[in-house]
Design a protein around this motif. Structure first.
Motif, PDB file in Angstrom:
ATOM      1  N   ALA A 157       0.848  -1.190   0.000  1.00  0.00           N
ATOM      2  CA  ALA A 157       0.000   0.000   0.000  1.00  0.00           C
ATOM      3  C   ALA A 157       0.886   1.242   0.000  1.00  0.00           C
ATOM      4  O   ALA A 157       1.665   1.454   0.932  1.00  0.00           O
ATOM      5  CB  ALA A 157      -0.925  -0.009   1.212  1.00  0.00           C
ATOM      6  N   GLN A 158       0.769   2.037  -1.042  1.00  0.00           N
ATOM      7  CA  GLN A 158       1.531   3.277  -1.169  1.00  0.00           C
ATOM      8  C   GLN A 158       0.809   4.371  -0.388  1.00  0.00           C
ATOM      9  O   GLN A 158      -0.353   4.651  -0.660  1.00  0.00           O
ATOM     10  CB  GLN A 158       1.632   3.683  -2.641  1.00  0.00           C
ATOM     11  N   LEU A 159       1.490   4.978   0.560  1.00  0.00           N
ATOM     12  CA  LEU A 159       0.880   6.019   1.369  1.00  0.00           C
ATOM     13  C   LEU A 159       1.276   7.400   0.838  1.00  0.00           C
ATOM     14  O   LEU A 159       2.329   7.550   0.218  1.00  0.00           O
ATOM     15  CB  LEU A 159       1.290   5.840   2.830  1.00  0.00           C
ATOM     16  N   PRO A 160       0.426   8.415   1.074  1.00  0.00           N
ATOM     17  CA  PRO A 160       0.668   9.742   0.490  1.00  0.00           C
ATOM     18  C   PRO A 160       2.011  10.373   0.836  1.00  0.00           C
ATOM     19  O   PRO A 160       2.522  11.194   0.092  1.00  0.00           O
ATOM     20  CB  PRO A 160      -0.480  10.592   1.045  1.00  0.00           C
ATOM     21  N   ASP A 161       2.609   9.971   1.963  1.00  0.00           N
ATOM     22  CA  ASP A 161       3.895  10.560   2.353  1.00  0.00           C
ATOM     23  C   ASP A 161       5.089   9.767   1.828  1.00  0.00           C
ATOM     24  O   ASP A 161       6.223  10.030   2.204  1.00  0.00           O
ATOM     25  CB  ASP A 161       3.970  10.703   3.873  1.00  0.00           C
ATOM     26  N   GLY A 162       4.833   8.776   0.966  1.00  0.00           N
ATOM     27  CA  GLY A 162       5.918   7.996   0.390  1.00  0.00           C
ATOM     28  C   GLY A 162       6.200   6.682   1.100  1.00  0.00           C
ATOM     29  O   GLY A 162       6.937   5.839   0.582  1.00  0.00           O
ATOM     30  N   GLU A 163       5.651   6.490   2.289  1.00  0.00           N
ATOM     31  CA  GLU A 163       5.830   5.220   2.983  1.00  0.00           C
ATOM     32  C   GLU A 163       5.058   4.125   2.247  1.00  0.00           C
ATOM     33  O   GLU A 163       4.071   4.386   1.565  1.00  0.00           O
ATOM     34  CB  GLU A 163       5.342   5.311   4.434  1.00  0.00           C
ATOM     35  N   VAL A 164       5.519   2.894   2.403  1.00  0.00           N
ATOM     36  CA  VAL A 164       4.856   1.731   1.819  1.00  0.00           C
ATOM     37  C   VAL A 164       4.543   0.778   2.964  1.00  0.00           C
ATOM     38  O   VAL A 164       5.412   0.464   3.780  1.00  0.00           O
ATOM     39  CB  VAL A 164       5.768   1.038   0.784  1.00  0.00           C
ATOM     40  N   LEU A 165       3.290   0.324   3.035  1.00  0.00           N
ATOM     41  CA  LEU A 165       2.879  -0.584   4.103  1.00  0.00           C
ATOM     42  C   LEU A 165       2.531  -1.934   3.502  1.00  0.00           C
ATOM     43  O   LEU A 165       1.651  -2.042   2.651  1.00  0.00           O
ATOM     44  CB  LEU A 165       1.659  -0.019   4.840  1.00  0.00           C
ATOM     45  N   GLY A 166       3.234  -2.963   3.961  1.00  0.00           N
ATOM     46  CA  GLY A 166       2.966  -4.319   3.496  1.00  0.00           C
ATOM     47  C   GLY A 166       1.697  -4.864   4.125  1.00  0.00           C
ATOM     48  O   GLY A 166       1.531  -4.826   5.344  1.00  0.00           O
ATOM     49  N   ILE A 167       0.803  -5.340   3.273  1.00  0.00           N
ATOM     50  CA  ILE A 167      -0.468  -5.925   3.704  1.00  0.00           C
ATOM     51  C   ILE A 167      -0.576  -7.279   2.998  1.00  0.00           C
ATOM     52  O   ILE A 167      -0.136  -7.414   1.859  1.00  0.00           O
ATOM     53  CB  ILE A 167      -1.647  -5.019   3.281  1.00  0.00           C
ATOM     54  N   VAL A 168      -1.174  -8.257   3.644  1.00  0.00           N
ATOM     55  CA  VAL A 168      -1.346  -9.568   3.039  1.00  0.00           C
ATOM     56  C   VAL A 168      -2.839  -9.830   2.838  1.00  0.00           C
ATOM     57  O   VAL A 168      -3.601  -9.848   3.811  1.00  0.00           O
ATOM     58  CB  VAL A 168      -0.726 -10.681   3.913  1.00  0.00           C
ATOM     59  N   ARG A 169      -3.228 -10.014   1.580  1.00  0.00           N
ATOM     60  CA  ARG A 169      -4.619 -10.395   1.287  1.00  0.00           C
ATOM     61  C   ARG A 169      -4.729 -11.874   1.645  1.00  0.00           C
ATOM     62  O   ARG A 169      -3.942 -12.700   1.198  1.00  0.00           O
ATOM     63  CB  ARG A 169      -4.963 -10.187  -0.181  1.00  0.00           C
ATOM     64  N   MET A 170      -5.735 -12.178   2.483  1.00  0.00           N
ATOM     65  CA  MET A 170      -5.941 -13.555   2.942  1.00  0.00           C
ATOM     66  C   MET A 170      -7.388 -13.954   2.677  1.00  0.00           C
ATOM     67  O   MET A 170      -8.266 -13.097   2.609  1.00  0.00           O
ATOM     68  CB  MET A 170      -5.574 -13.683   4.420  1.00  0.00           C
ATOM     69  N   ARG A 171      -7.612 -15.252   2.579  1.00  0.00           N
ATOM     70  CA  ARG A 171      -8.919 -15.766   2.184  1.00  0.00           C
ATOM     71  C   ARG A 171      -9.229 -17.051   2.950  1.00  0.00           C
ATOM     72  O   ARG A 171      -8.338 -17.832   3.245  1.00  0.00           O
ATOM     73  CB  ARG A 171      -8.896 -16.034   0.690  1.00  0.00           C
ATOM     74  N   LYS A 172     -10.518 -17.231   3.248  1.00  0.00           N
ATOM     75  CA  LYS A 172     -10.975 -18.452   3.909  1.00  0.00           C
ATOM     76  C   LYS A 172     -12.318 -18.841   3.314  1.00  0.00           C
ATOM     77  O   LYS A 172     -13.226 -18.011   3.213  1.00  0.00           O
ATOM     78  CB  LYS A 172     -11.134 -18.209   5.413  1.00  0.00           C
ATOM     79  N   GLU A 173     -12.429 -20.108   2.921  1.00  0.00           N
ATOM     80  CA  GLU A 173     -13.695 -20.636   2.447  1.00  0.00           C
ATOM     81  C   GLU A 173     -14.297 -21.473   3.566  1.00  0.00           C
ATOM     82  O   GLU A 173     -13.603 -22.270   4.186  1.00  0.00           O
ATOM     83  CB  GLU A 173     -13.492 -21.478   1.180  1.00  0.00           C
ATOM     84  N   PHE A 174     -15.590 -21.277   3.806  1.00  0.00           N
ATOM     85  CA  PHE A 174     -16.263 -22.061   4.831  1.00  0.00           C
ATOM     86  C   PHE A 174     -16.568 -23.432   4.278  1.00  0.00           C
ATOM     87  O   PHE A 174     -16.965 -23.578   3.119  1.00  0.00           O
ATOM     88  CB  PHE A 174     -17.566 -21.387   5.281  1.00  0.00           C
TER      89      PHE A 174
END
Length: 177
Positions: A157-174
């Motif tokens: 995720a690119q933030l407006p101040d130039g920082e980058v935040l790592g996020i992990v898209r995760m998924r679960k099927e019932f």
């Protein structure tokens, strides 16, 4: 005790979110990433409060955690992160979202997050969803893995101040049992 969040809770929740991120993200993100994420991404998504899908957990009269599920398209981020209307998802084809989960550091690793996720999954299932997705912060990944979520992709995720935040898209099927 788990209850629905109200707009009266928002000031307390904003403080809890900042304390959670600052207290539980060290070692995963830099101080600059943490402060930038609090400013630009993490916060209450008021649409969840309106939809009646955002919860708080109280312990001895203190809000210890917050989190919810969503039947809308946004994967992560509070009000300050959204720029457009958030359309409804179709339970027959789309995954519901686990959203805006934060536990105060004083209450971390006591089963509160697990309890809250279970409540959200149960509510999403009762609304016809069979799959859940979320955007996990790096400190949240181990909890979500234990709860049966699988990593799908890494999002920077690119933030407006130039920082980058790592996020992990995760998924679960019932399971259909």
């Amino acid at each position: 005790m788990i209850r629905l969040a109200t707009f009266n809770d928002v000031p307390t929740l904003q403080q809890l979110i900042a304390e959670s991120v600052r207290g539980l993200s060290r070692g995963y993100y830099t101080e600059a990433q943490i402060e930038s994420a609090i400013k630009y991404i993490f916060g209450v998504d008021s649409q969840l409060v309106i939809d009646g899908t955002y919860y708080v957990v109280e312990r001895d009269g203190v809000i210890a955690a917050c989190g919810g599920w969503s039947k809308r398209n946004t994967l992560f981020g509070g009000d300050q992160h959204k720029e457009v209307e958030d359309p409804l998802l179709d339970p027959s084809t789309d995954a519901a979202r686990i959203r805006a989960f934060f536990v105060h550091p004083n209450f971390a690793r006591q089963g509160i997050g697990r309890q809250l996720i279970t409540a959200c999954e149960d509510a999403a299932r009762s609304n016809g969803f069979t799959v859940m997705e979320l955007g996990a912060t790096l400190p949240g990944v181990p909890l979500y893995e234990v709860m049966g979520y699988m990593a799908v992709e890494r999002i920077d995720a690119q933030l407006p101040d130039g920082e980058v935040l790592g996020i992990v898209r995760m998924r679960k099927e019932f399971s259909s049992v």
